[in-house]
Write a protein that holds these residues in place. Sequence first.
Motif, PDB file in Angstrom:
ATOM      1  N   LEU A 143     -12.591  15.244  35.703  1.00  0.00           N
ATOM      2  CA  LEU A 143     -12.035  16.309  35.400  1.00  0.00           C
ATOM      3  C   LEU A 143     -10.946  15.703  34.422  1.00  0.00           C
ATOM      4  O   LEU A 143     -10.726  14.461  34.312  1.00  0.00           O
ATOM      5  N   GLY A 144     -11.177  16.395  33.234  1.00  0.00           N
ATOM      6  CA  GLY A 144     -10.779  16.271  31.575  1.00  0.00           C
ATOM      7  C   GLY A 144     -11.422  14.886  31.404  1.00  0.00           C
ATOM      8  O   GLY A 144     -13.225  15.065  31.638  1.00  0.00           O
ATOM      9  N   ARG A 145     -10.333  13.539  31.056  1.00  0.00           N
ATOM     10  CA  ARG A 145     -11.525  12.638  30.665  1.00  0.00           C
ATOM     11  C   ARG A 145     -10.856  11.232  30.697  1.00  0.00           C
ATOM     12  O   ARG A 145      -9.483  11.092  31.140  1.00  0.00           O
ATOM     13  N   LEU A 146     -11.488  10.244  30.593  1.00  0.00           N
ATOM     14  CA  LEU A 146     -10.815   8.491  31.097  1.00  0.00           C
ATOM     15  C   LEU A 146     -10.191   7.756  29.783  1.00  0.00           C
ATOM     16  O   LEU A 146     -10.333   7.970  28.637  1.00  0.00           O
ATOM     17  N   ILE A 147      -9.674   7.119  30.011  1.00  0.00           N
ATOM     18  CA  ILE A 147      -9.442   6.274  28.680  1.00  0.00           C
ATOM     19  C   ILE A 147      -9.861   5.669  28.026  1.00  0.00           C
ATOM     20  O   ILE A 147     -11.013   5.136  28.712  1.00  0.00           O
ATOM     21  N   GLY A 148     -10.059   4.897  26.931  1.00  0.00           N
ATOM     22  CA  GLY A 148     -11.188   5.033  26.541  1.00  0.00           C
ATOM     23  C   GLY A 148     -10.224   4.183  24.506  1.00  0.00           C
ATOM     24  O   GLY A 148      -8.948   3.917  24.836  1.00  0.00           O
ATOM     25  N   PRO A 149     -11.454   3.670  24.078  1.00  0.00           N
ATOM     26  CA  PRO A 149     -10.254   2.371  23.072  1.00  0.00           C
ATOM     27  C   PRO A 149      -9.327   3.512  21.732  1.00  0.00           C
ATOM     28  O   PRO A 149      -8.448   2.331  21.007  1.00  0.00           O
ATOM     29  N   GLN A 150      -9.324   4.890  21.969  1.00  0.00           N
ATOM     30  CA  GLN A 150      -8.934   5.601  20.912  1.00  0.00           C
ATOM     31  C   GLN A 150      -7.042   5.413  21.333  1.00  0.00           C
ATOM     32  O   GLN A 150      -6.508   5.682  21.198  1.00  0.00           O
ATOM     33  N   ASP A 151      -7.112   4.875  23.510  1.00  0.00           N
ATOM     34  CA  ASP A 151      -5.398   5.198  23.854  1.00  0.00           C
ATOM     35  C   ASP A 151      -5.595   3.351  23.488  1.00  0.00           C
ATOM     36  O   ASP A 151      -4.427   3.324  24.033  1.00  0.00           O
ATOM     37  N   ASP A 152      -5.915   2.613  23.286  1.00  0.00           N
ATOM     38  CA  ASP A 152      -5.629   0.996  22.842  1.00  0.00           C
ATOM     39  C   ASP A 152      -4.681   0.828  21.935  1.00  0.00           C
ATOM     40  O   ASP A 152      -4.231   1.019  20.782  1.00  0.00           O
ATOM     41  N   GLY A 153      -3.808  -0.009  22.253  1.00  0.00           N
ATOM     42  CA  GLY A 153      -2.949  -0.960  21.041  1.00  0.00           C
ATOM     43  C   GLY A 153      -1.152  -0.664  20.759  1.00  0.00           C
ATOM     44  O   GLY A 153      -1.378   1.081  21.834  1.00  0.00           O
ATOM     45  N   PRO A 154      -0.639  -0.736  20.710  1.00  0.00           N
ATOM     46  CA  PRO A 154       0.660  -0.237  20.938  1.00  0.00           C
ATOM     47  C   PRO A 154       0.759   0.914  20.146  1.00  0.00           C
ATOM     48  O   PRO A 154       2.080   1.565  20.818  1.00  0.00           O
ATOM     49  N   LYS A 155       0.505   1.182  19.350  1.00  0.00           N
ATOM     50  CA  LYS A 155       0.975   2.967  18.694  1.00  0.00           C
ATOM     51  C   LYS A 155       0.538   4.376  18.686  1.00  0.00           C
ATOM     52  O   LYS A 155       0.465   5.445  18.438  1.00  0.00           O
ATOM     53  N   ALA A 156      -0.537   3.910  20.210  1.00  0.00           N
ATOM     54  CA  ALA A 156      -1.384   4.791  21.202  1.00  0.00           C
ATOM     55  C   ALA A 156       0.051   5.509  21.724  1.00  0.00           C
ATOM     56  O   ALA A 156       1.313   4.741  22.015  1.00  0.00           O
ATOM     57  N   GLY A 177      -2.211   0.810  38.153  1.00  0.00           N
ATOM     58  CA  GLY A 177      -3.764  -0.250  37.243  1.00  0.00           C
ATOM     59  C   GLY A 177      -2.567   0.266  35.900  1.00  0.00           C
ATOM     60  O   GLY A 177      -3.261   1.273  34.992  1.00  0.00           O
ATOM     61  N   VAL A 178      -2.414  -0.861  34.794  1.00  0.00           N
ATOM     62  CA  VAL A 178      -2.069  -0.701  33.022  1.00  0.00           C
ATOM     63  C   VAL A 178      -4.228  -1.805  32.511  1.00  0.00           C
ATOM     64  O   VAL A 178      -3.932  -2.477  32.834  1.00  0.00           O
ATOM     65  N   VAL A 179      -4.747  -0.456  31.937  1.00  0.00           N
ATOM     66  CA  VAL A 179      -6.040  -1.184  32.052  1.00  0.00           C
ATOM     67  C   VAL A 179      -6.324  -1.464  29.581  1.00  0.00           C
ATOM     68  O   VAL A 179      -5.513   0.037  29.717  1.00  0.00           O
ATOM     69  N   SER A 180      -7.310  -1.958  29.809  1.00  0.00           N
ATOM     70  CA  SER A 180      -7.944  -1.645  28.355  1.00  0.00           C
ATOM     71  C   SER A 180      -8.451  -0.406  28.289  1.00  0.00           C
ATOM     72  O   SER A 180      -8.530   0.419  29.229  1.00  0.00           O
ATOM     73  N   GLY A 181      -8.675  -0.457  27.537  1.00  0.00           N
ATOM     74  CA  GLY A 181      -9.419   1.426  26.355  1.00  0.00           C
ATOM     75  C   GLY A 181     -10.957   1.106  26.453  1.00  0.00           C
ATOM     76  O   GLY A 181     -11.528   1.841  26.841  1.00  0.00           O
ATOM     77  N   ASN A 182     -11.335  -0.369  27.079  1.00  0.00           N
ATOM     78  CA  ASN A 182     -12.373  -0.046  27.281  1.00  0.00           C
ATOM     79  C   ASN A 182     -12.868  -0.627  29.015  1.00  0.00           C
ATOM     80  O   ASN A 182     -14.077  -0.394  29.414  1.00  0.00           O
ATOM     81  N   TYR A 183     -11.898  -0.058  29.847  1.00  0.00           N
ATOM     82  CA  TYR A 183     -12.455  -0.335  31.218  1.00  0.00           C
ATOM     83  C   TYR A 183     -13.081   0.456  32.040  1.00  0.00           C
ATOM     84  O   TYR A 183     -14.057   0.002  32.832  1.00  0.00           O
ATOM     85  N   PHE A 184     -13.240   1.389  31.650  1.00  0.00           N
ATOM     86  CA  PHE A 184     -13.920   2.840  32.461  1.00  0.00           C
ATOM     87  C   PHE A 184     -15.261   2.718  32.029  1.00  0.00           C
ATOM     88  O   PHE A 184     -15.970   2.800  32.536  1.00  0.00           O
ATOM     89  N   GLU A 185     -15.640   2.213  30.764  1.00  0.00           N
ATOM     90  CA  GLU A 185     -16.573   2.111  30.410  1.00  0.00           C
ATOM     91  C   GLU A 185     -17.507   0.834  30.776  1.00  0.00           C
ATOM     92  O   GLU A 185     -19.009   0.708  31.039  1.00  0.00           O
TER      93      GLU A 185
END
Length: 820
Positions: free
Chosen positions: A131-144, A115-123
């Motif tokens: 374990l670790g962390r989930l994808i967040g807003p900081q992982d959004d955008g073409p430069k991430a 699944g390709v998800v948006s940065g706020n998907y898990f929220e």
Amino acid sequence: MSFLRDLRIAFHSLMRTQGLAVTVILTLALGIGANAAIFTLVRGVLLKPLVNRDEDRLIYIRQSAPATGDDNAAFSVPEIQDLRASVKTLSALGEFSTLEFTMIGLGEPRVVQSGVVSGNYFEVMGLHPVLGRLIGPQDDGPKAVGVAVLTYRFWATSLGKDPSVIGRTLRLGWGPMGDRSATIIGVLEPSVPYPQDTEIMANIVTSPHHLSATMVTSRLHRMTELFGRLAPGATLDQARAELRSVYGSITNAHPEAYPAKGNYQISAKLLRDQITSGARTVLLVLLAASALVFIIACSNVANLILTRTVRRERELATRAALGASTGALRRMLLAEGLLLCGAGAAVGVLSGQPLVAILARYASRFSVRALDLTVDSSLLWVGAALAVVAAVILAFVPRLPSADTSNGHSVSSGSARITGSTSRRQRIFAVTQIAASFVLLAGASTVITTLIALQMAQTGLDMRHVLTINVPAMSYGRTPQQVVDFYRESIRRIDALPGVNKTAFGMVVPWRDTGFGLQFSADGHVHTPGEDPRAQLRVISPGFFASLGVPIISGRDFNGFDGQKGKEPVVIVSETLARRMFPNQDAVDRHVYWTDPVLQFASGISPAPHRIIGVTADIDDQHIVPEPVLTVYNPFQEGPLFGGHLFIHTSADPYSLVTPVTRLIRGMSVDQPIEHAATLEDVRAEVLAPDRLNSLVFGVFAAVALAIALVGVAGVLAFSVSARTREFGIRLALGSQPRHLLKGVIAEGAVMAGAGVLAGAAFGFVVARFARSYFVEVKMPGVLPVVLSAFVLLAAAVVASWLPAARAARIDVMQALRAE
């Protein structure tokens, strides 16, 4: 204390009739165990809350075009932006796009459901990492930076819960759309994967296609699922109303994206309801079937208890004469019933635990929630509740004597007499068993006849001798021509293996993979109003039809030059397409061309006219029962190379080729995934597995119910013959023939069975009509299953009646006359 004394007395009484006690316990164990197990399944799949935070405020939003048969059209980026800007009853929207990535970096190269998800998907989904962390807003955008999260089940089953996976780098590819690297940053908590059983989730930058201009700007490029969280104070009905209002404004502002003939709509429901929708009908039908088994079991046991009560007339009459009240006698029977039903429940619950595991694997075909189902206390308390219900029924079934009136019970009588009231009750219970059995048998017959029809359908393919292997297109470090050359060289080398007749490349494995269709037209074809011709696009290599055993009706197959740049574009079409677009004409050397608006973002598909060089028999690779299909075949030299499967026609054992083919391809490319080797026959069997499981489960229920019901009918008739021994002896002494007694007893059984069939048919019709008002999937059984079920029940009842009837015909006259 008095009830404990009753329990002790009941225990000693039952020990004197151990055969009866064991029969009752086992019969009740069947009914109670099945019901407890299925209720546990229903509770775990349909009723148990999701682990998502505030799951009652989490909704799933769907766009559909029902007029064109598109139940889930997904959403485009501009549509999501419009909804996000205008809908106030939702506090946030989360995006999820389903992809199949080829993954390198975790063991063997393989294809993973992703699944390709948006940065706020898990929220939005209200989920947390283990374990670790989930994808967040900081992982959004073409430069991430590319990042990925593993699902708990994938981490546990494929990686053994290895904590060192955090920080490892993967290479993720999606066919011709390119590859990207991603770093594993976390593992998701155990949760229900939706819309599919996903293995990894990555941010948008891992999919170059999601960053393309057409994906970002085109309203027609729909490939994203949408989830929302209700705003504080907002209700689902309010959100639905606002979504419909905003959606109406969107469709009015962009009519070119929402043609009227599509009847585009938007809907929303709680995520839990959406997840369970696929399993709801089948589980509720299963629950109803188990309830019928419980009714049959209780009816059968009630008959046994009635029989025992009649044989205990002298004991009960003596107790009543000595001052025992009706309440005391009922309490005694209740104590016996609780002991029997409690033991039956205990056996049923013990057998229910493995049954839950079996049923969970069955239900996982319809809902992913069943994969994580565990046995909990619900199995125990449902079993206990059913035991109490059954015990109360058994305590109040018999008719008891009183101190002041015998009511047919005689203290001095030395033999059992059956009263009219008891006889009627026994027959009512027997008819009830037959009626419930008929409903189950008719339902099972419907499922089985459907399965037989599916299995007997002719596909037109040589399924037994064709091995298919998933060899997905890998574009990493390769040009499109090098990808084609890789497949061409693989085909050449595999053709040289002993026993191989022909090898070819194909885009879709029949019945297992989902293809896609596009709007098209043909030269000289005049479109009628409302016509929207769509054809399936398939990309194949030369020899594809020969490898599947499908004839080319006219024209020729592709050759090695077709599809090369600078050459005239050519295609092969299906027979149905040729007849529909060129009626009463030769389709060869005519032209077809794609007209679908999605071509603007579907790279590699040319809208230029393509000359038809051949017409082939239809290959319906989407439906188990073949239907006429419009298909256009592109040469794989032209592409686009989505998917990637090799079809190997062999005269040897197809599975003997798996190892040499794998070794051969890995020798050419060590990073090439090679998976899911299976004959077309086994692929079709795998697709039919849910239907086969339905047939097995409902068939077992029907067989158990039929067996219990027939034992009940035989028991009623046997007891009737025993109680009427003197009557039969007198009739024989007066000249009646034994065969007349035989026919009379068999006729009694047939009448009970006939009454049960009629009652079952009426009950089943009413229930089916009622169920159809709530579940559109419920269908009335056809004439053949109903007639077949009735015949089986009547015939089985006659057979079951034969033994007591033969016993009646063999009665010794002198012994019968001395029976009193």
